[in-house]
Scaffold this active site. Sequence first.
Site, PDB file in Angstrom:
ATOM      1  N   ASN A 107       0.864  -1.182   0.000  1.00  0.00           N
ATOM      2  CA  ASN A 107       0.000   0.000   0.000  1.00  0.00           C
ATOM      3  C   ASN A 107       0.899   1.230   0.000  1.00  0.00           C
ATOM      4  O   ASN A 107       1.506   1.562   1.015  1.00  0.00           O
ATOM      5  CB  ASN A 107      -0.904  -0.029   1.241  1.00  0.00           C
ATOM      6  CG  ASN A 107      -1.776   1.203   1.352  1.00  0.00           C
ATOM      7  OD1 ASN A 107      -1.840   2.012   0.421  1.00  0.00           O
ATOM      8  ND2 ASN A 107      -2.442   1.358   2.483  1.00  0.00           N
ATOM      9  N   TRP A 108       0.967   1.883  -1.143  1.00  0.00           N
ATOM     10  CA  TRP A 108       1.889   3.026  -1.277  1.00  0.00           C
ATOM     11  C   TRP A 108       1.320   4.295  -0.650  1.00  0.00           C
ATOM     12  O   TRP A 108       2.000   5.318  -0.605  1.00  0.00           O
ATOM     13  CB  TRP A 108       2.241   3.241  -2.759  1.00  0.00           C
ATOM     14  CG  TRP A 108       3.037   2.112  -3.358  1.00  0.00           C
ATOM     15  CD1 TRP A 108       3.607   1.066  -2.675  1.00  0.00           C
ATOM     16  CD2 TRP A 108       3.369   1.907  -4.740  1.00  0.00           C
ATOM     17  NE1 TRP A 108       4.260   0.233  -3.540  1.00  0.00           N
ATOM     18  CE2 TRP A 108       4.131   0.724  -4.820  1.00  0.00           C
ATOM     19  CE3 TRP A 108       3.090   2.609  -5.915  1.00  0.00           C
ATOM     20  CZ2 TRP A 108       4.626   0.228  -6.031  1.00  0.00           C
ATOM     21  CZ3 TRP A 108       3.565   2.115  -7.127  1.00  0.00           C
ATOM     22  CH2 TRP A 108       4.331   0.941  -7.174  1.00  0.00           C
ATOM     23  N   LYS A 109       0.073   4.256  -0.231  1.00  0.00           N
ATOM     24  CA  LYS A 109      -0.589   5.401   0.416  1.00  0.00           C
ATOM     25  C   LYS A 109      -0.415   6.657  -0.456  1.00  0.00           C
ATOM     26  O   LYS A 109      -0.310   6.521  -1.687  1.00  0.00           O
ATOM     27  CB  LYS A 109      -0.063   5.559   1.849  1.00  0.00           C
ATOM     28  CG  LYS A 109      -0.181   4.243   2.643  1.00  0.00           C
ATOM     29  CD  LYS A 109       0.044   4.351   4.128  1.00  0.00           C
ATOM     30  CE  LYS A 109      -0.146   2.984   4.761  1.00  0.00           C
ATOM     31  NZ  LYS A 109      -0.026   2.993   6.226  1.00  0.00           N
ATOM     32  N   HIS A 122      -9.311   0.875   5.340  1.00  0.00           N
ATOM     33  CA  HIS A 122      -8.012   1.114   5.984  1.00  0.00           C
ATOM     34  C   HIS A 122      -8.200   2.068   7.164  1.00  0.00           C
ATOM     35  O   HIS A 122      -9.010   2.995   7.105  1.00  0.00           O
ATOM     36  CB  HIS A 122      -7.020   1.701   4.970  1.00  0.00           C
ATOM     37  CG  HIS A 122      -5.622   1.671   5.482  1.00  0.00           C
ATOM     38  ND1 HIS A 122      -5.157   2.600   6.395  1.00  0.00           N
ATOM     39  CD2 HIS A 122      -4.598   0.808   5.274  1.00  0.00           C
ATOM     40  CE1 HIS A 122      -3.896   2.301   6.706  1.00  0.00           C
ATOM     41  NE2 HIS A 122      -3.540   1.219   6.031  1.00  0.00           N
ATOM     42  N   GLU A 181      -6.569   4.495   8.164  1.00  0.00           N
ATOM     43  CA  GLU A 181      -6.386   5.926   7.850  1.00  0.00           C
ATOM     44  C   GLU A 181      -7.656   6.494   7.220  1.00  0.00           C
ATOM     45  O   GLU A 181      -7.984   7.665   7.429  1.00  0.00           O
ATOM     46  CB  GLU A 181      -5.163   6.104   6.942  1.00  0.00           C
ATOM     47  CG  GLU A 181      -3.871   5.842   7.710  1.00  0.00           C
ATOM     48  CD  GLU A 181      -2.740   5.245   6.901  1.00  0.00           C
ATOM     49  OE1 GLU A 181      -2.771   5.303   5.669  1.00  0.00           O
ATOM     50  OE2 GLU A 181      -1.818   4.687   7.544  1.00  0.00           O
ATOM     51  N   GLU A 199      -5.050  -5.066  10.827  1.00  0.00           N
ATOM     52  CA  GLU A 199      -4.002  -4.064  11.020  1.00  0.00           C
ATOM     53  C   GLU A 199      -4.232  -3.347  12.343  1.00  0.00           C
ATOM     54  O   GLU A 199      -5.040  -2.406  12.416  1.00  0.00           O
ATOM     55  CB  GLU A 199      -4.038  -3.038   9.886  1.00  0.00           C
ATOM     56  CG  GLU A 199      -3.803  -3.636   8.523  1.00  0.00           C
ATOM     57  CD  GLU A 199      -3.259  -2.601   7.558  1.00  0.00           C
ATOM     58  OE1 GLU A 199      -2.232  -2.871   6.952  1.00  0.00           O
ATOM     59  OE2 GLU A 199      -3.859  -1.514   7.437  1.00  0.00           O
ATOM     60  N   GLY A 254       2.947   2.078  10.810  1.00  0.00           N
ATOM     61  CA  GLY A 254       3.894   3.168  10.601  1.00  0.00           C
ATOM     62  C   GLY A 254       4.645   3.562  11.865  1.00  0.00           C
ATOM     63  O   GLY A 254       5.308   4.603  11.897  1.00  0.00           O
ATOM     64  N   SER A 270       3.899  -2.379  10.265  1.00  0.00           N
ATOM     65  CA  SER A 270       5.355  -2.421  10.437  1.00  0.00           C
ATOM     66  C   SER A 270       5.971  -3.779  10.071  1.00  0.00           C
ATOM     67  O   SER A 270       6.922  -4.221  10.708  1.00  0.00           O
ATOM     68  CB  SER A 270       5.746  -2.015  11.867  1.00  0.00           C
ATOM     69  OG  SER A 270       5.358  -0.673  12.118  1.00  0.00           O
ATOM     70  N   GLY A 286       3.034  -1.228   4.246  1.00  0.00           N
ATOM     71  CA  GLY A 286       3.072   0.208   3.976  1.00  0.00           C
ATOM     72  C   GLY A 286       4.489   0.652   3.652  1.00  0.00           C
ATOM     73  O   GLY A 286       4.991   0.491   2.538  1.00  0.00           O
ATOM     74  N   GLY A 287       5.172   1.210   4.640  1.00  0.00           N
ATOM     75  CA  GLY A 287       6.492   1.815   4.442  1.00  0.00           C
ATOM     76  C   GLY A 287       7.472   0.956   3.661  1.00  0.00           C
ATOM     77  O   GLY A 287       8.136   1.437   2.724  1.00  0.00           O
TER      78      GLY A 287
HETATM   79  O1  LIG Z   1      -1.555  -0.546   4.611  1.00  0.00           O
HETATM   80  C1  LIG Z   1      -0.516  -0.761   5.228  1.00  0.00           C
HETATM   81  C2  LIG Z   1      -0.446  -0.580   6.652  1.00  0.00           C
HETATM   82  O2  LIG Z   1      -1.045   0.615   7.050  1.00  0.00           O
HETATM   83  C3  LIG Z   1       0.893  -0.830   7.276  1.00  0.00           C
HETATM   84  O3  LIG Z   1       1.754   0.262   7.120  1.00  0.00           O
HETATM   85  P1  LIG Z   1       3.275   0.134   7.657  1.00  0.00           P
HETATM   86  O4  LIG Z   1       3.822  -1.130   7.052  1.00  0.00           O
HETATM   87  O5  LIG Z   1       3.957   1.366   7.183  1.00  0.00           O
HETATM   88  O6  LIG Z   1       3.182   0.030   9.150  1.00  0.00           O
END
Ligand SMILES: O=C[C@H](O)COP(=O)(O)O
Length: 249
Positions: free
Chosen positions: A9-11, A94, A96, A166, A172, A212, A233-234
Site C-alpha cells: 500500500n503506497w498510500k 483502511h 487511515e 491491522e 507506521g 510495520s 506500507g512503508g
Molecule cells: O496498509 C498498510 C499498513 O497501514 C501498514 O503500514 P506500515 O507497514 O507502514 O506500518
Amino acid sequence: MRAQIVAGNWKMNNDLSETESLIASLKGQTKTSDAEVMVAPTATNLYPAYNSLKGSGIEVIAQNMHFAANGAYTGEVSATMLKSVGVETVILGHSERREYFNETDEMLAKKVDAALANDMRVIFCFGEELADRKSGNHENVVESQIKNALFHLEADAFKSIVLAYEPVWAIGTGETASPEQAQDMHAFIRKTLADKYGAVVADSVSILYGGSVKPNNAVEIFSKPDVDGGLIGGASLNAEDFFAIVNAF
Ligand SMILES: O=C[C@H](O)COP(=O)(O)O
C-alpha cells in the site's frame, strides 16, 4: 489451500515519475515464493502502473473507492472507473480512511457491496487502537468491525474477500504485533467467520497482517498458520525490501 498474498500500500506517496522508477525496480526483482503480489499506487497513477505492470505478475490495486457508481461526489472514484483502468481489487476500510475521512462500518458495508456488485475483489481492513488492546477489548472491536461491514453478505461473497488485520498501534510506528499476537487475533477472526459461515468458508479466506512488517520480521510473522500474507506500507516503497517480504514465505 488459501492464497498467500503480499500487497504493498503506497498510500499518498510517489508522483508519476517516482511511481515509474519504483515500478522499474520492482520489475528487476525475482520472486521465489508462491505469494500473489499486489501494489496500490495513488489514484492518479493507477492507469500508468497498470500499463507498466501488465504481464509482470504484479497486480495493480486501488487504495479506496466510493460506493456510488457515479454522481455528485466531488473528488471520489467509483468501482466502474477503477475497472475501466484495469483495476480488479480494492482496499477498503483502511484505518487511515476510518480515522481521517470518517469512514464508518455502515459506509464500508456499502462500499463492499459496490465492489462485489462490480465483480471486484476486496481487501477489507480493520484493527483495534492501542487503548482497545490495553483494556483487553481488542477482540470485541475487531469482531464488531467485521460483523458490521461484512456479515450481511452471503457465504459465496467470501470468495472475493481478503481480510487484513491491522492493529492501528502498529501502523507506521515501527511497533509490530508479535507473531503470537498476530496469530491469536487471526485465529479469533477465523473462528468468528466459522461461527457465522462454517469452517469451509472460514478456512478459505486469506487473512493478511499489516503493521510495520519489514524484511527482518516477515519470515516469523508469515510462519504462523493463520497468517496468509501481509499488507505492507512503508517497506513497500522500496523494491528490494518489498520483495524480501514477498519472498519471506
Ligand atoms: O496498509 C498498510 C499498513 O497501514 C501498514 O503500514 P506500515 O507497514 O507502514 O506500518
